[in-house]
Design a protein around this motif. Structure first.
Motif, PDB file in Angstrom:
ATOM      1  N   LEU A 132      -0.414  29.683  57.919  1.00  0.00           N
ATOM      2  CA  LEU A 132      -0.706  30.796  58.811  1.00  0.00           C
ATOM      3  C   LEU A 132      -0.449  30.416  60.265  1.00  0.00           C
ATOM      4  O   LEU A 132      -0.326  29.243  60.604  1.00  0.00           O
ATOM      5  N   ILE A 133      -0.363  31.428  61.091  1.00  0.00           N
ATOM      6  CA  ILE A 133      -0.331  31.275  62.548  1.00  0.00           C
ATOM      7  C   ILE A 133      -1.637  31.830  63.096  1.00  0.00           C
ATOM      8  O   ILE A 133      -2.088  32.909  62.692  1.00  0.00           O
ATOM      9  N   ILE A 145      -1.383  28.331  67.148  1.00  0.00           N
ATOM     10  CA  ILE A 145      -1.634  27.204  66.259  1.00  0.00           C
ATOM     11  C   ILE A 145      -1.013  27.488  64.889  1.00  0.00           C
ATOM     12  O   ILE A 145      -1.187  28.594  64.349  1.00  0.00           O
ATOM     13  N   TYR A 146      -0.301  26.507  64.348  1.00  0.00           N
ATOM     14  CA  TYR A 146       0.223  26.602  62.986  1.00  0.00           C
ATOM     15  C   TYR A 146      -0.671  25.775  62.072  1.00  0.00           C
ATOM     16  O   TYR A 146      -1.000  24.624  62.369  1.00  0.00           O
ATOM     17  N   SER A 152      -5.948  21.645  59.305  1.00  0.00           N
ATOM     18  CA  SER A 152      -4.668  21.072  59.719  1.00  0.00           C
ATOM     19  C   SER A 152      -4.150  21.921  60.869  1.00  0.00           C
ATOM     20  O   SER A 152      -3.758  23.072  60.676  1.00  0.00           O
ATOM     21  N   PHE A 153      -4.174  21.376  62.077  1.00  0.00           N
ATOM     22  CA  PHE A 153      -3.848  22.153  63.270  1.00  0.00           C
ATOM     23  C   PHE A 153      -2.607  21.591  63.966  1.00  0.00           C
ATOM     24  O   PHE A 153      -2.586  20.418  64.345  1.00  0.00           O
ATOM     25  N   LYS A 154      -1.605  22.420  64.137  1.00  0.00           N
ATOM     26  CA  LYS A 154      -0.420  22.038  64.913  1.00  0.00           C
ATOM     27  C   LYS A 154      -0.293  22.998  66.087  1.00  0.00           C
ATOM     28  O   LYS A 154      -0.046  24.191  65.912  1.00  0.00           O
ATOM     29  N   PRO A 332      -7.926  18.240  73.343  1.00  0.00           N
ATOM     30  CA  PRO A 332      -6.909  18.958  72.556  1.00  0.00           C
ATOM     31  C   PRO A 332      -7.346  19.129  71.110  1.00  0.00           C
ATOM     32  O   PRO A 332      -8.075  18.299  70.564  1.00  0.00           O
ATOM     33  N   LEU A 333      -6.897  20.204  70.507  1.00  0.00           N
ATOM     34  CA  LEU A 333      -7.161  20.443  69.097  1.00  0.00           C
ATOM     35  C   LEU A 333      -6.107  19.716  68.279  1.00  0.00           C
ATOM     36  O   LEU A 333      -4.915  19.951  68.464  1.00  0.00           O
ATOM     37  N   SER A 334      -6.541  18.836  67.382  1.00  0.00           N
ATOM     38  CA  SER A 334      -5.589  18.079  66.574  1.00  0.00           C
ATOM     39  C   SER A 334      -6.141  17.907  65.169  1.00  0.00           C
ATOM     40  O   SER A 334      -7.311  18.151  64.916  1.00  0.00           O
TER      41      SER A 334
END
Length: 334
Positions: A132-133, A145-146, A152-154, A332-334
């Protein structure tokens, strides 16, 4: 199946909130004590005032939540807390309260990123479907965020300056609207017409956003019109401003959905409550057969229920913190 209960604490800005969430998706109880009326006097959140009120209210809110849920701390499996990002003084109150509870009752302490919380607010409505996005839009954040799986955050794009909610509040101030300005701009936008030639901010091939130029354009337009003796049509200016914001947000979001070949979009954060943004995304997603999830209004603004939902998955994945956990204003979100 064993039921897992997470007690969550959120204090990243000016809401003191505690919630108890079962299995990451069922809200047992939530208490939110807002300071909006207090900060309205100042035209915005004053960090020192916010942290002082968190200190006064945190234990009261914890106790009220347990009473509301008809539960004791013995029935809680873990303590989840927002550790960042946010106002450092406000975050510290929540983190210290969570550490104290975890220490006294010997419960696992689960650190939760504020943006992860906003994303998982959608899980309180229906299970997230991957890949999802996620479009996160709030007073402090504008991010794409993907996610290919749970937790699981990209990060594929974000604002380079002002967050979209911050831009709304600053534009509202120029228009002479009281704090909080974002909802009032949204309301006025639906009564006005797009008559002012404002620029489309950062209209490029990246997934990044920039709203400082649009904010400056509103300020300059207002100043110039008054210098000429012309009266500003506030409803029309609100409509013109909101149309530019929504156009660039939806344009880049829908392109990300296509580029990453996903069929699911979730929207999160305080600006997800914006009626204009909701309507545009609903129309676009219906046209392009994209599954859209936007949480109810009470889950859009800061609340501990979203932290409990995210905290459940972090807990299941073994995310733990010890008594050295500290608040982080920027993380940061990781």
């Amino acid at each position: 199946m064993k039921q897992t209960y997470i007690l969550a604490i959120e204090s990243s800005c000016d809401e003191t909130s505690v919630a108890i969430i079962r299995n990451g998706c069922d809200e047992v109880a939530t208490v939110v004590l807002t300071q909006m009326d207090i900060h309205a006097t100042f035209g915005g959140v004053v960090p020192e005032v916010a942290s002082r009120h968190h200190i006064e209210n945190i234990t009261i809110v914890i106790e009220e939540c347990l009473v509301k849920a008809n539960m004791t701390m013995d029935e809680i499996d873990a303590i989840a807390v927002t550790y960042g990002p946010g106002l450092i003084g406000s975050l510290l109150i929540g983190v210290q309260a969570a550490k104290t509870l975890a220490y006294i009752y010997q419960k696992p302490l689960v650190p939760v990123h504020h943006i992860a919380g906003h994303i998982y607010a959608n899980n309180l409505v229906k299970p997230l479907q991957f890949p999802l996005i996620a479009l996160v839009v709030s007073g402090g954040h504008t991010d794409l965020i993907y996610m290919k799986d749970d937790y699981s955050f990209k990060h594929i794009g974000g604002t380079l300056d002002d967050a979209v909610g911050e831009c709304y509040d600053k534009a509202a101030r120029v228009m002479g609207l009281p704090y909080p300005g974002g909802p009032r701009v949204d309301q006025l936008a639906h009564t006005g017409e797009d008559t002012y030639g404002l620029p489309l901010p950062k209209d490029d091939e990246s997934y990044d956003f920039s709203f400082s130029g649009l904010k400056s354009a509103v300020l300059n337009l207002s100043h110039n019109e008054r210098q000429r003796g012309n009266e500003i049509n506030v409803a029309n200016l609100a409509c013109s401003f909101q149309n530019r914001v929504i156009e660039i947000l939806t344009k880049k979001t829908m392109r990300a959905i296509k580029d990453y070949q996903v069929e699911h979009l979730i929207v999160a954060g305080g600006v997800a409550a914006n009626k204009g943004l909701r309507e545009r995304l609903e129309r676009l997603c219906q046209q392009q057969q994209v599954d859209l999830s936007i949480p109810p209004i009470q889950y859009c603004t800061d609340n501990a229920a979203m932290i409990g939902a995210a905290g459940y998955y972090a807990y299941q994945l073994g995310h733990r913190a010890d008594m050295t956990l500290n608040a982080k204003a920027n993380e940061p979100l990781s």
